[in-house]
Design a protein around this motif. Structure first.
Motif, mmCIF file in Angstrom:
data_model
loop_
_atom_site.group_PDB
_atom_site.id
_atom_site.type_symbol
_atom_site.label_atom_id
_atom_site.label_comp_id
_atom_site.label_asym_id
_atom_site.label_seq_id
_atom_site.Cartn_x
_atom_site.Cartn_y
_atom_site.Cartn_z
ATOM 1 N N LEU A 62 -3.989 -5.694 -12.296
ATOM 2 C CA LEU A 62 -5.113 -4.859 -11.896
ATOM 3 C C LEU A 62 -5.303 -4.909 -10.380
ATOM 4 O O LEU A 62 -5.454 -3.870 -9.727
ATOM 5 C CB LEU A 62 -6.390 -5.314 -12.610
ATOM 6 N N VAL A 63 -5.293 -6.102 -9.808
ATOM 7 C CA VAL A 63 -5.449 -6.259 -8.363
ATOM 8 C C VAL A 63 -4.298 -5.578 -7.624
ATOM 9 O O VAL A 63 -4.515 -4.845 -6.652
ATOM 10 C CB VAL A 63 -5.545 -7.753 -7.983
ATOM 11 N N ARG A 64 -3.090 -5.796 -8.076
ATOM 12 C CA ARG A 64 -1.910 -5.192 -7.447
ATOM 13 C C ARG A 64 -2.021 -3.664 -7.451
ATOM 14 O O ARG A 64 -1.795 -3.012 -6.422
ATOM 15 C CB ARG A 64 -0.647 -5.660 -8.191
ATOM 16 N N ALA A 65 -2.385 -3.087 -8.592
ATOM 17 C CA ALA A 65 -2.485 -1.630 -8.702
ATOM 18 C C ALA A 65 -3.572 -1.085 -7.773
ATOM 19 O O ALA A 65 -3.370 -0.077 -7.090
ATOM 20 C CB ALA A 65 -2.777 -1.234 -10.148
ATOM 21 N N ALA A 66 -4.728 -1.739 -7.741
ATOM 22 C CA ALA A 66 -5.815 -1.269 -6.879
ATOM 23 C C ALA A 66 -5.418 -1.347 -5.405
ATOM 24 O O ALA A 66 -5.628 -0.390 -4.652
ATOM 25 C CB ALA A 66 -7.078 -2.099 -7.134
ATOM 26 N N LEU A 67 -4.828 -2.457 -4.996
ATOM 27 C CA LEU A 67 -4.454 -2.606 -3.593
ATOM 28 C C LEU A 67 -3.381 -1.609 -3.189
ATOM 29 O O LEU A 67 -3.417 -1.068 -2.073
ATOM 30 C CB LEU A 67 -4.037 -4.052 -3.310
ATOM 31 N N HIS A 68 -2.435 -1.328 -4.083
ATOM 32 C CA HIS A 68 -1.434 -0.283 -3.795
ATOM 33 C C HIS A 68 -2.109 1.073 -3.653
ATOM 34 O O HIS A 68 -1.798 1.832 -2.737
ATOM 35 C CB HIS A 68 -0.378 -0.214 -4.894
ATOM 36 N N THR A 69 -3.048 1.375 -4.557
ATOM 37 C CA THR A 69 -3.751 2.656 -4.514
ATOM 38 C C THR A 69 -4.476 2.842 -3.187
ATOM 39 O O THR A 69 -4.510 3.940 -2.644
ATOM 40 C CB THR A 69 -4.762 2.744 -5.685
ATOM 41 N N GLY A 89 -1.276 -2.931 0.474
ATOM 42 C CA GLY A 89 -0.242 -3.767 -0.112
ATOM 43 C C GLY A 89 -0.063 -5.106 0.581
ATOM 44 O O GLY A 89 0.360 -6.078 -0.050
ATOM 45 N N HIS A 90 -0.408 -5.189 1.856
ATOM 46 C CA HIS A 90 -0.259 -6.457 2.575
ATOM 47 C C HIS A 90 -1.227 -7.540 2.080
ATOM 48 O O HIS A 90 -1.063 -8.710 2.409
ATOM 49 C CB HIS A 90 -0.425 -6.236 4.081
ATOM 50 N N LEU A 91 -2.210 -7.169 1.260
ATOM 51 C CA LEU A 91 -3.155 -8.146 0.705
ATOM 52 C C LEU A 91 -2.777 -8.616 -0.701
ATOM 53 O O LEU A 91 -3.482 -9.440 -1.288
ATOM 54 C CB LEU A 91 -4.565 -7.550 0.659
ATOM 55 N N ILE A 92 -1.691 -8.093 -1.241
ATOM 56 C CA ILE A 92 -1.345 -8.383 -2.635
ATOM 57 C C ILE A 92 -1.087 -9.872 -2.879
ATOM 58 O O ILE A 92 -1.591 -10.423 -3.860
ATOM 59 C CB ILE A 92 -0.154 -7.523 -3.103
ATOM 60 N N ASP A 93 -0.340 -10.529 -2.044
ATOM 61 C CA ASP A 93 -0.047 -11.951 -2.279
ATOM 62 C C ASP A 93 -1.327 -12.780 -2.339
ATOM 63 O O ASP A 93 -1.544 -13.543 -3.282
ATOM 64 C CB ASP A 93 0.890 -12.508 -1.211
ATOM 65 N N ASP A 94 -2.177 -12.627 -1.340
ATOM 66 C CA ASP A 94 -3.430 -13.385 -1.325
ATOM 67 C C ASP A 94 -4.342 -12.952 -2.475
ATOM 68 O O ASP A 94 -4.932 -13.786 -3.160
ATOM 69 C CB ASP A 94 -4.168 -13.201 -0.001
ATOM 70 N N GLY A 95 -4.449 -11.649 -2.692
ATOM 71 C CA GLY A 95 -5.333 -11.143 -3.746
ATOM 72 C C GLY A 95 -4.931 -11.593 -5.138
ATOM 73 O O GLY A 95 -5.787 -11.974 -5.941
ATOM 74 N N THR A 96 -3.641 -11.572 -5.428
ATOM 75 C CA THR A 96 -3.206 -11.978 -6.766
ATOM 76 C C THR A 96 -3.344 -13.488 -6.970
ATOM 77 O O THR A 96 -3.671 -13.930 -8.073
ATOM 78 C CB THR A 96 -1.770 -11.515 -7.068
ATOM 79 N N LEU A 97 -3.144 -14.270 -5.929
ATOM 80 C CA LEU A 97 -3.348 -15.714 -6.067
ATOM 81 C C LEU A 97 -4.833 -16.027 -6.279
ATOM 82 O O LEU A 97 -5.198 -16.811 -7.158
ATOM 83 C CB LEU A 97 -2.817 -16.468 -4.849
ATOM 84 N N ILE A 98 -5.688 -15.383 -5.512
ATOM 85 C CA ILE A 98 -7.128 -15.617 -5.653
ATOM 86 C C ILE A 98 -7.602 -15.240 -7.045
ATOM 87 O O ILE A 98 -8.314 -16.004 -7.697
ATOM 88 C CB ILE A 98 -7.911 -14.849 -4.564
#
Length: 135
Positions: A31-38, A42-51
């Motif tokens: 969900l986080v990955r899809a929202a950040l791509h939208t 995308g540069h926040l995906i690593d931090d966002g998915t870990l959090i």
């Protein structure tokens, strides 16, 4: 297994209700990955998915609830808010684990990786959130 679809929740955002179990972290990361791509973040995906993994894991281990709700919102262009809501009113507590402990670092990681984080209490439970700021 309960199957839900992500829901748009205004001020751009998405949320999804899922079982309160460790395996839901995978769905939360998607969900986080899809929202950040939208949102072209995308540069926040690593931090966002870990959090979000840590927040879901914490709820699954400590809340005792059957369900949790994951949300990812973009309240304004310079802030992404990730959140996990459950029906447990017990506050999350950051621990200071020993170097060889295998758990207990979740909120320490959330604090280190996010711009800020906190808990919003309701009469029926709480929402633990963390914010990232696009650079």
């Amino acid at each position: 297994m309960t199957t839900t679809r992500p829901n748009a929740i205004g001020a751009p955002g998405y949320s999804e209700t899922m079982p309160c179990e460790p395996t839901s972290a995978r769905r939360a990361r998607r969900l986080v990955r899809a929202a950040l791509h939208t949102w072209d973040l995308g540069h926040l995906i690593d931090d966002g998915t870990l959090i979000i993994s840590e927040l879901v894991g914490n709820a699954a281990r400590h809340s005792g609830c059957r369900l949790l709700r994951v949300s990812v919102r973009l309240p304004d262009r310079d802030r992404v808010r990730l959140a996990v809501t459950d029906k447990c009113s017990q506050p999350p507590t950051a621990q200071a684990p020993c170097c060889d402990d295998e758990s207990g670092r979740g909120l320490v990681l959330v604090e280190a990786m996010s711009d800020r984080w906190g808990t919003q209490y309701r009469t029926w439970g709480k929402t633990v959130w963390a914010e990232l700021r696009p650079k």
